[in-house]
Design a protein around this motif. Structure first.
Motif, PDB file in Angstrom:
ATOM      1  N   THR A  10     -33.452  25.480  -0.218  1.00 42.40           N
ATOM      2  CA  THR A  10     -32.805  26.671   0.343  1.00 42.40           C
ATOM      3  C   THR A  10     -33.675  27.285   1.439  1.00 42.40           C
ATOM      4  OG1 THR A  10     -31.730  27.105  -1.778  1.00 42.40           O
ATOM      5  CG2 THR A  10     -31.818  28.923  -0.205  1.00 42.40           C
ATOM      6  N   ALA A  11     -34.978  27.388   1.167  1.00 41.44           N
ATOM      7  CA  ALA A  11     -35.903  27.934   2.162  1.00 41.44           C
ATOM      8  C   ALA A  11     -35.923  27.065   3.410  1.00 41.44           C
ATOM      9  CB  ALA A  11     -37.304  28.063   1.568  1.00 41.44           C
ATOM     10  N   LEU A  12     -35.866  25.758   3.229  1.00 43.88           N
ATOM     11  CA  LEU A  12     -35.856  24.826   4.350  1.00 43.88           C
ATOM     12  C   LEU A  12     -34.580  24.981   5.174  1.00 43.88           C
ATOM     13  CD1 LEU A  12     -37.334  22.501   5.743  1.00 43.88           C
ATOM     14  CD2 LEU A  12     -36.158  20.934   4.203  1.00 43.88           C
ATOM     15  N   GLU A  13     -33.440  25.121   4.510  1.00 45.01           N
ATOM     16  CA  GLU A  13     -32.166  25.323   5.217  1.00 45.01           C
ATOM     17  C   GLU A  13     -32.175  26.637   5.997  1.00 45.01           C
ATOM     18  OE1 GLU A  13     -29.095  25.010   2.294  1.00 45.01           O
ATOM     19  OE2 GLU A  13     -29.434  22.861   1.982  1.00 45.01           O
ATOM     20  N   GLU A  14     -32.726  27.697   5.392  1.00 51.17           N
ATOM     21  CA  GLU A  14     -32.816  28.989   6.084  1.00 51.17           C
ATOM     22  C   GLU A  14     -33.727  28.887   7.310  1.00 51.17           C
ATOM     23  OE1 GLU A  14     -34.145  31.760   3.145  1.00 51.17           O
ATOM     24  OE2 GLU A  14     -32.205  31.813   2.113  1.00 51.17           O
ATOM     25  N   ARG A  15     -34.835  28.171   7.149  1.00 51.94           N
ATOM     26  CA  ARG A  15     -35.762  28.008   8.271  1.00 51.94           C
ATOM     27  C   ARG A  15     -35.105  27.223   9.399  1.00 51.94           C
ATOM     28  NH1 ARG A  15     -40.413  23.747   8.547  1.00 51.94           N
ATOM     29  NH2 ARG A  15     -38.494  22.625   8.772  1.00 51.94           N
ATOM     30  N   ASP A  16     -34.378  26.160   9.055  1.00 51.31           N
ATOM     31  CA  ASP A  16     -33.688  25.361  10.065  1.00 51.31           C
ATOM     32  C   ASP A  16     -32.615  26.184  10.780  1.00 51.31           C
ATOM     33  OD1 ASP A  16     -35.267  23.188   9.501  1.00 51.31           O
ATOM     34  OD2 ASP A  16     -33.761  22.173   8.254  1.00 51.31           O
ATOM     35  N   LYS A  18     -32.684  29.430  11.226  1.00 44.64           N
ATOM     36  CA  LYS A  18     -33.406  30.369  12.103  1.00 44.64           C
ATOM     37  C   LYS A  18     -33.889  29.654  13.363  1.00 44.64           C
ATOM     38  CE  LYS A  18     -35.220  34.386  12.953  1.00 44.64           C
ATOM     39  NZ  LYS A  18     -34.388  35.544  13.238  1.00 44.64           N
ATOM     40  N   ILE A  19     -34.366  28.429  13.226  1.00 44.15           N
ATOM     41  CA  ILE A  19     -34.811  27.653  14.386  1.00 44.15           C
ATOM     42  C   ILE A  19     -33.641  27.402  15.340  1.00 44.15           C
ATOM     43  CG2 ILE A  19     -35.629  25.369  15.117  1.00 44.15           C
ATOM     44  CD1 ILE A  19     -37.466  25.399  12.648  1.00 44.15           C
TER      45      ILE A  19
END
Length: 88
Positions: A10-16, A18-19
């Motif tokens: 989930t954190a990775l998806e949110e970071r992606d 945002k990018i």
């Protein structure tokens, strides 16, 4: 362990996300700045910015030759002469 993995995904998806959002903003910014910069550099000769080549690389200004105000060794210095104001 499964929950930790889901949290990290989930954190990775949110970071992606945002990018992607920031990349879109950067692309919009570049669409405005590049044309504006080209207009400014083409109309402002004395703005101090180096012009951009079509690929976006800076063009180097031609080198200027320095001129020295001091006499060379071959020149003989003449003593100053006074000229009355009436002759000028």
């Amino acid at each position: 362990m499964e929950e930790r993995l889901r949290t990290l995904e989930t954190a990775l998806e949110e970071r992606d996300a945002k990018i992607r959002e920031l990349q879109n903003e950067l692309d919009m910014f570049r669409q405005v700045v590049r044309p504006l910069t080209s207009v400014m550099t083409s109309t402002c000769v004395h703005c101090g910015m180096a012009p951009l080549a079509p690929g976006g690389a800076r063009i180097q200004a031609p080198r200027k030759q320095a001129i020295s105000a001091e006499p060379t060794h071959n020149q003989v210095l003449a003593s100053p002469t006074k000229t009355p104001k009436s002759i000028k």
